[in-house]
Write a protein that holds these residues in place. Structure first.
Motif, PDB file in Angstrom:
ATOM      1  N   TYR A  51     -17.179   8.065  -6.601  1.00 41.11           N
ATOM      2  CA  TYR A  51     -17.761   8.980  -5.614  1.00 41.11           C
ATOM      3  C   TYR A  51     -17.286  10.369  -6.002  1.00 41.11           C
ATOM      4  O   TYR A  51     -16.123  10.703  -5.785  1.00 41.11           O
ATOM      5  CB  TYR A  51     -17.289   8.652  -4.201  1.00 41.11           C
ATOM      6  CG  TYR A  51     -17.759   7.304  -3.697  1.00 41.11           C
ATOM      7  CD1 TYR A  51     -19.082   7.113  -3.306  1.00 41.11           C
ATOM      8  CD2 TYR A  51     -16.888   6.227  -3.606  1.00 41.11           C
ATOM      9  CE1 TYR A  51     -19.513   5.889  -2.840  1.00 41.11           C
ATOM     10  CE2 TYR A  51     -17.313   5.006  -3.134  1.00 41.11           C
ATOM     11  CZ  TYR A  51     -18.635   4.838  -2.751  1.00 41.11           C
ATOM     12  OH  TYR A  51     -19.066   3.634  -2.287  1.00 41.11           O
ATOM     13  N   ASN A  99     -13.777  10.880  -7.550  1.00 41.46           N
ATOM     14  CA  ASN A  99     -12.933   9.749  -7.166  1.00 41.46           C
ATOM     15  C   ASN A  99     -13.463   8.461  -7.810  1.00 41.46           C
ATOM     16  O   ASN A  99     -14.454   7.893  -7.364  1.00 41.46           O
ATOM     17  CB  ASN A  99     -12.949   9.657  -5.632  1.00 41.46           C
ATOM     18  CG  ASN A  99     -12.062   8.540  -5.123  1.00 41.46           C
ATOM     19  OD1 ASN A  99     -11.303   7.940  -5.882  1.00 41.46           O
ATOM     20  ND2 ASN A  99     -12.172   8.274  -3.834  1.00 41.46           N
ATOM     21  N   VAL A 130     -13.567   4.870  -8.135  1.00 39.72           N
ATOM     22  CA  VAL A 130     -13.130   3.804  -7.233  1.00 39.72           C
ATOM     23  C   VAL A 130     -13.042   2.463  -7.968  1.00 39.72           C
ATOM     24  O   VAL A 130     -12.133   1.678  -7.719  1.00 39.72           O
ATOM     25  CB  VAL A 130     -14.093   3.701  -6.021  1.00 39.72           C
ATOM     26  CG1 VAL A 130     -13.627   2.622  -5.074  1.00 39.72           C
ATOM     27  CG2 VAL A 130     -14.168   5.036  -5.308  1.00 39.72           C
ATOM     28  N   ALA A 133      -4.000  -2.740  -1.974  1.00 39.75           N
ATOM     29  CA  ALA A 133      -3.740  -1.768  -0.918  1.00 39.75           C
ATOM     30  C   ALA A 133      -5.049  -1.210  -0.373  1.00 39.75           C
ATOM     31  O   ALA A 133      -6.097  -1.304  -1.021  1.00 39.75           O
ATOM     32  CB  ALA A 133      -2.881  -0.635  -1.477  1.00 39.75           C
ATOM     33  N   SER A 134      -4.982  -0.653   0.805  1.00 39.37           N
ATOM     34  CA  SER A 134      -6.138   0.009   1.389  1.00 39.37           C
ATOM     35  C   SER A 134      -6.576   1.144   0.470  1.00 39.37           C
ATOM     36  O   SER A 134      -5.738   1.900  -0.008  1.00 39.37           O
ATOM     37  CB  SER A 134      -5.743   0.544   2.763  1.00 39.37           C
ATOM     38  OG  SER A 134      -6.815   1.193   3.336  1.00 39.37           O
ATOM     39  N   GLY A 135      -7.858   1.209   0.180  1.00 38.81           N
ATOM     40  CA  GLY A 135      -8.358   2.253  -0.712  1.00 38.81           C
ATOM     41  C   GLY A 135      -8.369   1.844  -2.173  1.00 38.81           C
ATOM     42  O   GLY A 135      -8.742   2.631  -3.035  1.00 38.81           O
ATOM     43  N   SER A 136      -7.984   0.587  -2.457  1.00 42.29           N
ATOM     44  CA  SER A 136      -7.945   0.161  -3.863  1.00 42.29           C
ATOM     45  C   SER A 136      -9.335  -0.204  -4.381  1.00 42.29           C
ATOM     46  O   SER A 136      -9.496  -0.463  -5.570  1.00 42.29           O
ATOM     47  CB  SER A 136      -6.992  -1.023  -4.019  1.00 42.29           C
ATOM     48  OG  SER A 136      -7.389  -2.083  -3.186  1.00 42.29           O
ATOM     49  N   GLY A 137     -10.352  -0.235  -3.524  1.00 42.36           N
ATOM     50  CA  GLY A 137     -11.728  -0.438  -3.985  1.00 42.36           C
ATOM     51  C   GLY A 137     -12.325  -1.797  -3.658  1.00 42.36           C
ATOM     52  O   GLY A 137     -13.401  -2.126  -4.159  1.00 42.36           O
ATOM     53  N   LYS A 138     -11.677  -2.579  -2.782  1.00 42.67           N
ATOM     54  CA  LYS A 138     -12.173  -3.925  -2.472  1.00 42.67           C
ATOM     55  C   LYS A 138     -13.550  -3.884  -1.803  1.00 42.67           C
ATOM     56  O   LYS A 138     -14.469  -4.582  -2.229  1.00 42.67           O
ATOM     57  CB  LYS A 138     -11.177  -4.658  -1.557  1.00 42.67           C
ATOM     58  CG  LYS A 138      -9.765  -4.741  -2.116  1.00 42.67           C
ATOM     59  CD  LYS A 138      -8.828  -5.476  -1.183  1.00 42.67           C
ATOM     60  CE  LYS A 138      -8.621  -4.802   0.162  1.00 42.67           C
ATOM     61  NZ  LYS A 138      -7.884  -3.522   0.111  1.00 42.67           N
ATOM     62  N   SER A 139     -13.668  -3.061  -0.765  1.00 43.66           N
ATOM     63  CA  SER A 139     -14.955  -2.988  -0.061  1.00 43.66           C
ATOM     64  C   SER A 139     -16.046  -2.473  -0.982  1.00 43.66           C
ATOM     65  O   SER A 139     -17.173  -2.970  -0.976  1.00 43.66           O
ATOM     66  CB  SER A 139     -14.844  -2.068   1.153  1.00 43.66           C
ATOM     67  OG  SER A 139     -13.904  -2.565   2.063  1.00 43.66           O
ATOM     68  N   THR A 140     -15.712  -1.476  -1.766  1.00 45.37           N
ATOM     69  CA  THR A 140     -16.693  -0.907  -2.691  1.00 45.37           C
ATOM     70  C   THR A 140     -17.191  -1.980  -3.664  1.00 45.37           C
ATOM     71  O   THR A 140     -18.388  -2.054  -3.952  1.00 45.37           O
ATOM     72  CB  THR A 140     -16.073   0.266  -3.468  1.00 45.37           C
ATOM     73  OG1 THR A 140     -15.560   1.210  -2.518  1.00 45.37           O
ATOM     74  CG2 THR A 140     -17.089   0.939  -4.357  1.00 45.37           C
ATOM     75  N   GLU A 165     -24.450  -0.433  -2.929  1.00 45.11           N
ATOM     76  CA  GLU A 165     -24.096   0.736  -3.734  1.00 45.11           C
ATOM     77  C   GLU A 165     -24.644   0.502  -5.139  1.00 45.11           C
ATOM     78  O   GLU A 165     -24.742  -0.644  -5.591  1.00 45.11           O
ATOM     79  CB  GLU A 165     -22.577   0.892  -3.841  1.00 45.11           C
ATOM     80  CG  GLU A 165     -21.875   1.139  -2.526  1.00 45.11           C
ATOM     81  CD  GLU A 165     -22.077   2.555  -2.003  1.00 45.11           C
ATOM     82  OE1 GLU A 165     -22.679   3.377  -2.731  1.00 45.11           O
ATOM     83  OE2 GLU A 165     -21.638   2.822  -0.877  1.00 45.11           O
TER      84      GLU A 165
HETATM   85  N1  LIG Z   1     -19.348   6.150   0.814  1.00 45.71           N
HETATM   86  C1  LIG Z   1     -18.243   6.666   0.236  1.00 45.71           C
HETATM   87  N2  LIG Z   1     -18.230   7.956  -0.130  1.00 45.71           N
HETATM   88  C2  LIG Z   1     -17.129   8.493  -0.718  1.00 45.71           C
HETATM   89  N3  LIG Z   1     -15.994   7.838  -0.967  1.00 45.71           N
HETATM   90  C3  LIG Z   1     -15.945   6.537  -0.623  1.00 45.71           C
HETATM   91  C4  LIG Z   1     -17.058   5.888   0.000  1.00 45.71           C
HETATM   92  N4  LIG Z   1     -16.719   4.601   0.232  1.00 45.71           N
HETATM   93  C5  LIG Z   1     -15.470   4.448  -0.215  1.00 45.71           C
HETATM   94  N5  LIG Z   1     -14.990   5.606  -0.731  1.00 45.71           N
HETATM   95  C6  LIG Z   1     -13.665   5.797  -1.348  1.00 45.71           C
HETATM   96  O1  LIG Z   1     -13.463   4.740  -2.240  1.00 45.71           O
HETATM   97  C7  LIG Z   1     -12.109   4.345  -2.242  1.00 45.71           C
HETATM   98  C8  LIG Z   1     -12.012   2.854  -2.073  1.00 45.71           C
HETATM   99  O2  LIG Z   1     -12.496   2.499  -0.795  1.00 45.71           O
HETATM  100  P1  LIG Z   1     -12.697   1.009  -0.346  1.00 45.71           P
HETATM  101  O3  LIG Z   1     -13.538   0.328  -1.340  1.00 45.71           O
HETATM  102  O4  LIG Z   1     -13.180   1.045   1.056  1.00 45.71           O
HETATM  103  O5  LIG Z   1     -11.208   0.441  -0.420  1.00 45.71           O
HETATM  104  P2  LIG Z   1     -10.608  -0.858   0.287  1.00 45.71           P
HETATM  105  O6  LIG Z   1     -11.723  -1.646   0.869  1.00 45.71           O
HETATM  106  O7  LIG Z   1      -9.871  -1.553  -0.804  1.00 45.71           O
HETATM  107  O8  LIG Z   1      -9.667  -0.361   1.330  1.00 45.71           O
HETATM  108  C9  LIG Z   1     -11.406   5.138  -1.154  1.00 45.71           C
HETATM  109  O9  LIG Z   1     -10.695   6.172  -1.785  1.00 45.71           O
HETATM  110  C10 LIG Z   1     -12.532   5.685  -0.340  1.00 45.71           C
HETATM  111  O10 LIG Z   1     -12.185   6.935   0.156  1.00 45.71           O
END
Ligand SMILES: Nc1ncnc2c1ncn2[C@@H]1O[C@H](COP(=O)(O)OP(=O)(O)O)[C@@H](O)[C@H]1O
Ligand SMILES: [Mg+2]
Lengths: 283, 243
Positions: B13, B16, B18, B37-44, B53
């Motif tokens: 993004y 950043n 991810v 950890a939170s923010g490590s990219g799991k959801s992405t 995405e």
């Molecule tokens: N739609 C988005 N736009 C910009 N940055 C994003 C978006 N979604 C996630 N991020 C960034 O991607 C990184 C990983 O997020 P995420 O995948 O939610 O991590 P996790 O699920 O492991 O906590 C974070 O730094 C978050 O800020």
């Protein structure tokens, strides 16, 4: 079900609340009566009051004018209903056009944006004059010249731009996670809009939407400037007979009576909105 | 052959990054748990697999088909993958039953009666049959999450993606949702789960993957990754999460 009986404590609370409610009602009634009497005395003691009463509040004239004005009002109602339907359809179409993404839709987006900018900015009266006097003057073949049609068209153009913005705000207020959930199930962009986004958007904008229709009801009286015999024009004609303005008051009262049910409905819908959750997101 | 195969996946993004050169193999019937950890990219990662995405590079193959190909029919692919979100994302204007029949009727062309029958069966499975006509907002968090799982399962997905689905729940409600996942596991559903419930990960996972700053740092059976991590980052993460 348990066989619950209110406890003595609860009964005492209920009795207390009832006493309070009765007292509140009494205070409201007394204060209203006092205020009305004071206002009546205040206005009634002004030097001009007898003349004002004769020219604006003549019961005899009111009764005579009522049928004519009411017939005019029937035209307002019909214009209002037909316009309301067109306004909802066009307003919704404009709102959807503005939310479309992708390069193919660029011209449509620009058109919708320009449309709303122009017609929200133009005073309604000006649009009515331009269409009502301008279009018939063009003497186009096959185009209706009836003033009521062009007056109605002006209402539709102006109000659909307001309503488009209301719908658009509603569409944008639906949380993106709702779209994501719908798309993740395999729903297409259109299906997502139709089955997930719009139903929520419309529910949410119901109060402001109904508010616009209350306003449309009154503004339907503006087409009188084109000579259409609606309630206001009818009152004007009546007034011209003897320069007694009571018919205007009659028309005003009828308009108020017409908008009150819609206003109450708006309040009711707005109150019920509280029951609808935001959709998505941990609570 | 793997059901799901990721190679060199990258997602950024702006500046950043991810997901960075991310690779993962998931075979049919396997249960893979993603930790990090939170923010490590799991959801992405899950959102990329579900095509919510668009990846910036690399390949994601589902049953041998490259789903990251821009010519692929994204709606069709999404309809074969079930995803459940941390925040349920049920449709608040529809009853629980209508939530579960929307996709079968509109996407999969199942006749209305048949869709209702299947949805009721699925709601029965997740213990919500008596809530079929309720609105999502009238359910508890655990019930909403089970309804969301039923909504995904009713489409018979070939792959389930579950994103921290117990994180928003009160502790006493977590159990009912995890029980459901155990059932799915025993039926051979292929699952990719993000979770912070380490005990649950140990129990259910065939493979545990540790993500750190968008990379797959370590993966293997739970006994190896959770009890004997080789990477200092993994050790540090597990220490932090335990205390
Ligand atoms: N739609 C988005 N736009 C910009 N940055 C994003 C978006 N979604 C996630 N991020 C960034 O991607 C990184 C990983 O997020 P995420 O995948 O939610 O991590 P996790 O699920 O492991 O906590 C974070 O730094 C978050 O800020
Ligand atoms: Mg996450």
């Amino acid at each position: 079900m348990t066989d619950w009986q209110p406890s003595a404590l609860q009964l005492e609370r209920i009795a207390y609340r009832q006493r309070r409610a009765r007292r509140s009602t009494l205070i409201a009634v007394v204060s209203s009566v006092v205020l009305l009497v004071l206002v009546a005395i205040g206005i009634g003691s002004t030097p001009g009051w007898p003349r004002v009463r004769a020219t604006f509040f003549d019961p005899q004239r009111a009764w005579e004018a009522l049928p004519v004005v009411a017939e005019g009002l029937w035209l307002n109602i019909r214009v209002m209903l037909i316009c309301a339907v067109l306004i909802v359809v066009i307003g919704m179409a404009l709102a959807i056009l503005r939310t479309l993404r992708g390069p193919i839709f660029f011209p449509l987006r620009v058109f919708a944006a320009a449309y709303t900018d122009v017609f929200r900015g133009l005073p309604l009266l000006l649009v009515i004059f331009l269409l009502g006097f301008g279009v018939p003057a063009l003497r186009l073949q096959g185009v209706p010249n009836a003033a009521v049609i062009w007056g109605g068209a002006a209402l539709v153009l102006t109000y659909s731009s307001y309503v488009a913005e209301v719908f658009r705000a509603g569409i944008e207020s639906v949380h993106p996670s709702q779209r994501a959930a719908a798309r993740s199930l395999g729903l297409s962009y259109r299906q997502t809009l139709r089955f997930v986004v719009l139903p929520q958007a419309v529910r949410r904008v119901m109060p402001p939407l109904l508010n616009d229709f209350v306003s449309l009801q009154k503004d339907s009286g503006l087409i009188a400037v084109l000579g259409v015999i609606d309630a206001i024009r009818a009152a004007q004609l009546e007034t011209a007979i003897d320069f007694n303005f009571t018919p205007y008051v009659v028309a005003g009262l009828l308009f108020v009576a017409l908008t009150i049910p819609l206003t109450r409905l708006t309040d009711y819908v707005a109150r019920r909105q509280g029951w609808y959750g935001g959709g998505g997101g941990p609570v | 052959m793997s059901l799901l195969s990721l190679r060199g996946v990258r997602k950024a993004y702006g500046d950043n990054v991810v997901l960075d050169d991310f690779g993962l193999e998931v075979s049919e019937g396997e249960c893979v748990v993603l930790i990090g950890a939170s923010g490590s990219g799991k959801s992405t990662l899950l959102r990329c697999i579900n095509l919510l995405e668009v990846v910036d590079d690399g390949v994601i193959e589902l049953a041998g088909t490259d789903i990251t190909d821009p010519r692929a029919d994204a709606d069709k692919i999404r309809s074969t993958i079930g995803i459940v979100f941390q925040s349920y994302n049920l449709f608040p204007h529809l009853s629980v039953l209508d939530n579960a029949t929307l996709a079968p009727i509109r996407v999969h062309g199942v006749p209305r009666d048949e869709a209702r029958r299947r949805a009721l069966e699925m709601l029965d499975r997740v213990g919500l049959r008596d809530k079929a006509d309720a609105r999502p907002d009238d359910l508890s968090g655990g019930q909403q999450q089970r309804a969301a799982i039923a909504r995904a399962l009713v489409n018979s997905p070939t792959l389930m993606l579950l994103d921290e689905i117990t994180s928003a729940l009160d502790p006493e409600l977590v159990g009912e949702v995890l029980d459901l996942l155990r059932d799915l596991r025993s039926e051979g559903m292929t699952m990719l789960i993000c979770t912070h419930e380490m005990a649950f990960a140990r129990e259910i996972a065939d493979q545990v993957c540790f993500l750190h700053q968008g990379r797959l740092l370590e993966s293997g059976p739970p006994a190896q990754v959770l009890d004997n991590p080789s990477q200092p980052r993994t050790q540090e993460f597990l220490r932090r999460i335990r205390t």
